[in-house]
Design a protein around this motif. Structure first.
Motif, PDB file in Angstrom:
ATOM      1  N   ALA A 197      -6.087  13.778  -3.857  1.00 15.31           N
ATOM      2  CA  ALA A 197      -5.192  12.621  -3.872  1.00 15.31           C
ATOM      3  C   ALA A 197      -3.988  12.886  -2.985  1.00 15.31           C
ATOM      4  O   ALA A 197      -3.611  14.046  -2.771  1.00 15.31           O
ATOM      5  CB  ALA A 197      -4.734  12.309  -5.291  1.00 15.31           C
ATOM      6  N   ILE A 198      -3.385  11.801  -2.505  1.00 16.80           N
ATOM      7  CA  ILE A 198      -2.213  11.898  -1.645  1.00 16.80           C
ATOM      8  C   ILE A 198      -1.180  10.872  -2.079  1.00 16.80           C
ATOM      9  O   ILE A 198      -1.523   9.725  -2.393  1.00 16.80           O
ATOM     10  CB  ILE A 198      -2.619  11.705  -0.161  1.00 16.80           C
ATOM     11  N   SER A 199       0.069  11.273  -2.134  1.00 16.40           N
ATOM     12  CA  SER A 199       1.131  10.352  -2.534  1.00 16.40           C
ATOM     13  C   SER A 199       1.596   9.547  -1.323  1.00 16.40           C
ATOM     14  O   SER A 199       1.209   9.808  -0.180  1.00 16.40           O
ATOM     15  CB  SER A 199       2.312  11.122  -3.110  1.00 16.40           C
ATOM     16  N   TYR A 200       2.477   8.591  -1.586  1.00 17.85           N
ATOM     17  CA  TYR A 200       2.950   7.753  -0.493  1.00 17.85           C
ATOM     18  C   TYR A 200       3.915   8.496   0.421  1.00 17.85           C
ATOM     19  O   TYR A 200       4.205   8.027   1.517  1.00 17.85           O
ATOM     20  CB  TYR A 200       3.571   6.466  -1.030  1.00 17.85           C
TER      21      TYR A 200
ATOM     22  N   PHE B  92       0.819  -1.208   0.000  1.00 16.79           N
ATOM     23  CA  PHE B  92       0.000   0.000   0.000  1.00 16.79           C
ATOM     24  C   PHE B  92       0.849   1.253   0.000  1.00 16.79           C
ATOM     25  O   PHE B  92       0.493   2.255  -0.599  1.00 16.79           O
ATOM     26  CB  PHE B  92      -0.909  -0.051   1.234  1.00 16.79           C
ATOM     27  N   SER B  93       1.986   1.179   0.673  1.00 20.81           N
ATOM     28  CA  SER B  93       2.753   2.396   0.916  1.00 20.81           C
ATOM     29  C   SER B  93       3.266   3.044  -0.362  1.00 20.81           C
ATOM     30  O   SER B  93       3.592   4.227  -0.353  1.00 20.81           O
ATOM     31  CB  SER B  93       3.929   2.099   1.849  1.00 20.81           C
ATOM     32  N   ARG B  94       3.317   2.329  -1.473  1.00 16.28           N
ATOM     33  CA  ARG B  94       3.857   2.901  -2.706  1.00 16.28           C
ATOM     34  C   ARG B  94       2.775   3.447  -3.631  1.00 16.28           C
ATOM     35  O   ARG B  94       3.072   3.907  -4.711  1.00 16.28           O
ATOM     36  CB  ARG B  94       4.663   1.845  -3.451  1.00 16.28           C
ATOM     37  N   TYR B  95       1.548   3.410  -3.210  1.00 18.64           N
ATOM     38  CA  TYR B  95       0.444   3.809  -4.059  1.00 18.64           C
ATOM     39  C   TYR B  95       0.000   5.242  -3.789  1.00 18.64           C
ATOM     40  O   TYR B  95      -0.037   5.691  -2.640  1.00 18.64           O
ATOM     41  CB  TYR B  95      -0.755   2.881  -3.844  1.00 18.64           C
ATOM     42  N   VAL B  96      -0.349   5.938  -4.852  1.00 15.30           N
ATOM     43  CA  VAL B  96      -1.101   7.181  -4.721  1.00 15.30           C
ATOM     44  C   VAL B  96      -2.548   6.793  -4.432  1.00 15.30           C
ATOM     45  O   VAL B  96      -3.103   5.904  -5.079  1.00 15.30           O
ATOM     46  CB  VAL B  96      -1.021   8.015  -6.007  1.00 15.30           C
ATOM     47  N   MET B  97      -3.116   7.438  -3.443  1.00  8.43           N
ATOM     48  CA  MET B  97      -4.502   7.178  -3.058  1.00  8.43           C
ATOM     49  C   MET B  97      -5.327   8.434  -3.290  1.00  8.43           C
ATOM     50  O   MET B  97      -4.839   9.551  -3.080  1.00  8.43           O
ATOM     51  CB  MET B  97      -4.576   6.787  -1.580  1.00  8.43           C
TER      52      MET B  97
ATOM     53  N   ASN C 192      -2.613   0.868   6.663  1.00  5.53           N
ATOM     54  CA  ASN C 192      -3.004   0.726   5.253  1.00  5.53           C
ATOM     55  C   ASN C 192      -4.335   1.410   4.968  1.00  5.53           C
ATOM     56  O   ASN C 192      -5.195   0.871   4.264  1.00  5.53           O
ATOM     57  CB  ASN C 192      -3.094  -0.753   4.854  1.00  5.53           C
ATOM     58  N   THR C 193      -4.487   2.601   5.508  1.00  2.60           N
ATOM     59  CA  THR C 193      -5.769   3.291   5.423  1.00  2.60           C
ATOM     60  C   THR C 193      -5.573   4.748   5.039  1.00  2.60           C
ATOM     61  O   THR C 193      -4.617   5.391   5.494  1.00  2.60           O
ATOM     62  CB  THR C 193      -6.515   3.200   6.765  1.00  2.60           C
ATOM     63  N   VAL C 194      -6.470   5.240   4.206  1.00  3.52           N
ATOM     64  CA  VAL C 194      -6.504   6.650   3.873  1.00  3.52           C
ATOM     65  C   VAL C 194      -7.840   7.205   4.335  1.00  3.52           C
ATOM     66  O   VAL C 194      -8.857   6.493   4.326  1.00  3.52           O
ATOM     67  CB  VAL C 194      -6.289   6.878   2.358  1.00  3.52           C
ATOM     68  N   TYR C 195      -7.817   8.441   4.774  1.00  5.11           N
ATOM     69  CA  TYR C 195      -8.998   9.062   5.352  1.00  5.11           C
ATOM     70  C   TYR C 195      -9.386  10.315   4.579  1.00  5.11           C
ATOM     71  O   TYR C 195      -8.549  10.969   3.946  1.00  5.11           O
ATOM     72  CB  TYR C 195      -8.739   9.450   6.808  1.00  5.11           C
ATOM     73  N   LEU C 196     -10.666  10.644   4.674  1.00  7.24           N
ATOM     74  CA  LEU C 196     -11.146  11.929   4.170  1.00  7.24           C
ATOM     75  C   LEU C 196     -12.011  12.548   5.261  1.00  7.24           C
ATOM     76  O   LEU C 196     -13.121  12.064   5.515  1.00  7.24           O
ATOM     77  CB  LEU C 196     -11.944  11.766   2.881  1.00  7.24           C
ATOM     78  N   GLN C 197     -11.466  13.552   5.909  1.00  9.01           N
ATOM     79  CA  GLN C 197     -12.214  14.290   6.922  1.00  9.01           C
ATOM     80  C   GLN C 197     -13.023  15.361   6.217  1.00  9.01           C
ATOM     81  O   GLN C 197     -12.456  16.201   5.498  1.00  9.01           O
ATOM     82  CB  GLN C 197     -11.268  14.915   7.942  1.00  9.01           C
ATOM     83  N   MET C 198     -14.332  15.342   6.429  1.00  7.46           N
ATOM     84  CA  MET C 198     -15.228  16.283   5.768  1.00  7.46           C
ATOM     85  C   MET C 198     -15.972  17.090   6.817  1.00  7.46           C
ATOM     86  O   MET C 198     -16.721  16.530   7.619  1.00  7.46           O
ATOM     87  CB  MET C 198     -16.215  15.531   4.866  1.00  7.46           C
TER      88      MET C 198
ATOM     89  N   PHE D 124     -12.500  19.890   3.451  1.00  7.40           N
ATOM     90  CA  PHE D 124     -12.105  18.477   3.373  1.00  7.40           C
ATOM     91  C   PHE D 124     -10.595  18.364   3.569  1.00  7.40           C
ATOM     92  O   PHE D 124      -9.828  19.205   3.097  1.00  7.40           O
ATOM     93  CB  PHE D 124     -12.467  17.885   2.016  1.00  7.40           C
ATOM     94  N   THR D 125     -10.187  17.278   4.227  1.00 10.10           N
ATOM     95  CA  THR D 125      -8.764  17.023   4.436  1.00 10.10           C
ATOM     96  C   THR D 125      -8.477  15.546   4.259  1.00 10.10           C
ATOM     97  O   THR D 125      -9.131  14.708   4.881  1.00 10.10           O
ATOM     98  CB  THR D 125      -8.334  17.449   5.850  1.00 10.10           C
ATOM     99  N   ILE D 126      -7.485  15.247   3.434  1.00 11.36           N
ATOM    100  CA  ILE D 126      -7.074  13.858   3.229  1.00 11.36           C
ATOM    101  C   ILE D 126      -5.860  13.552   4.101  1.00 11.36           C
ATOM    102  O   ILE D 126      -5.022  14.434   4.361  1.00 11.36           O
ATOM    103  CB  ILE D 126      -6.749  13.581   1.743  1.00 11.36           C
ATOM    104  N   SER D 127      -5.768  12.311   4.540  1.00 15.46           N
ATOM    105  CA  SER D 127      -4.593  11.865   5.287  1.00 15.46           C
ATOM    106  C   SER D 127      -4.454  10.368   5.081  1.00 15.46           C
ATOM    107  O   SER D 127      -5.373   9.715   4.586  1.00 15.46           O
ATOM    108  CB  SER D 127      -4.725  12.193   6.778  1.00 15.46           C
ATOM    109  N   ARG D 128      -3.285   9.846   5.433  1.00 15.24           N
ATOM    110  CA  ARG D 128      -3.097   8.404   5.313  1.00 15.24           C
ATOM    111  C   ARG D 128      -2.278   7.888   6.479  1.00 15.24           C
ATOM    112  O   ARG D 128      -1.426   8.605   7.018  1.00 15.24           O
ATOM    113  CB  ARG D 128      -2.446   8.034   3.975  1.00 15.24           C
TER     114      ARG D 128
END
Length: 128
Positions: A50-53, A29-34, A77-83, A68-72
């Motif tokens: 989107a967020i890079s690794y 997961f760590s190498r993926y853009v999410m 192995n989880t990405v979040y979207l705070q809205m 909105f705020t993205i984090s990982r």
């Protein structure tokens, strides 16, 4: 192969908050853009963020900027979207996506065709 499972959607009143989660399993997961995309009823699916690794983040569309705020969390192995400050126009099916091919986040991060893996989506409904 990467499997993505979104959660955290629901019904909320305007002005409320939700935190979406996207749990990834499978390959590293760590190498993926999410990324997060959304699709409102009767509309095309649109890019949210989107967020890079390494934690680089794309620009947010004006429609969600400042709310909105993205984090990982690589360990989970989880990405979040705070809205926050949700609006009725945020009502949509929210999708998580993953890509190992993006090497220019700002240029290709917003492109749906840059992503190889998609979750099933989680519904967010904001009442007025």
């Amino acid at each position: 192969q990467v499997q993505l499972v979104e959660s955290g959607g629901g019904l909320v009143q305007a002005g409320g908050s939700l935190r979406l989660s996207c749990a990834a399993s499978g390959r590293t997961f760590s190498r993926y853009v999410m990324a997060w995309f959304r699709q409102a009823p009767g509309k095309e699916r649109e890019f949210v963020v989107a967020i890079s690794y390494i934690g680089d983040i794309t620009d947010y569309p004006d429609s969600v900027k400042g709310r909105f705020t993205i984090s990982r969390d690589a360990a989970k192995n989880t990405v979040y979207l705070q809205m926050n400050s949700l609006k009725p126009e945020d009502t949509a099916l929210y999708y998580c996506a993953a890509s190992a091919r993006i090497n220019d986040l700002q240029m290709y991060g917003p492109r749906q065709d840059a992503y190889d893996y998609w979750g099933q989506g989680t519904q967010v409904t904001v009442s007025s």
